[in-house]
Design a protein around this motif. Sequence first.
Motif: not given
Length: 367
Positions: A168-182
Amino acid sequence: MKKNLLLTALFSSIALISCKKKEVEQAKPIGNYKVVQLSETNSTLTAEYPTVLEGIVDVEIRAKVDGYIEKILVDEGQEVKKGQVLFKLETQTATQDAAAAKARVDAALVEVNRLKPLVDRNIISPVQLETAKANLANARSTYQSIIARINYATIKSPVNGIIGSIPHRIGSYVSSQTAEPLTRVSDISTMYAYFSINEKEQLNLLEQAEGTSFQSKIAKLPAVNLILSNGETFETKGKIETFSGQANTQTGSFNVRASFKNTNKILRSGNTGKVQIPTQVSHVIIIPQKATLELQDKRLALVVGPNNKVKMVPIKVREVPGGQFFVVDEGLTIKDKLIIEGVGILTEDTEIKPVIVDYNEILNPKQ
């Protein structure tokens, strides 16, 4: 008369063909085949097993709250310490919510302080004060929840280790449910090498180890080598630590874990290679597995008999881990010359011309 002449001619033809066949058979050259003069040996045999490496700790880093990535403070492959900040999520909205919640806490606290003296003087019912206190507790809970959300937006490493890929890059929206980890953080100070061995290999390995219990035998297993993907031997020897509790019902194999100290951080999670397990054998006859045949549940070896004719001998063997050699328990002696070439095509009583090969070269082939 004509009939007798025809029969005479037919028999003469058959006799001529038989003579020709014998002449051809007699003219057929005797083949050269490699053989070894067997002897007893003390040896270290090496079995190899493909392996995949993982750090002693391999942690997925995930967002605990929803938000946009505002800052990425590390790079792929970077070494980090426990507690170091890796990512920051946008908190502007949460900060505004926190300010509003703090105002509600302050207002609720003022209300409680205002009502206390009135209750003390019996001017109002204590129920009003209890209600105000409940409102204060609720306001504080909401405020603490928002503060926790803000704190979770600062994502820290839970362990010392190496940063993996950052999808993921700056500006990406993430959550605990995001498939790929940070990202992943791998503690690679010690590496685990995972591999599989079959049931027979596991039993043979443990039977040869000293000790009276399963764990004591594992503790006394020999040190193992790690062959890297470039063919080089890793500088530090490893130790087998665990076997899986039961065999895989589909493959009949046991999962094994060996550990290797990774002082110089050369190894990384995801590396592949081979684990080498040495097997010590003493005063035994060892033969290559490819020099034997399996026929109707019997294991056979081909030896040179009288007049250099092939003789098939039933043998009993124990498999040496790795699938290259057998230790012979019955059937062969040091007087025998074992045929190691043409085993699949030679038949009983075939005459051959033995070509003696050094026994040690068979046991320790040059790479």
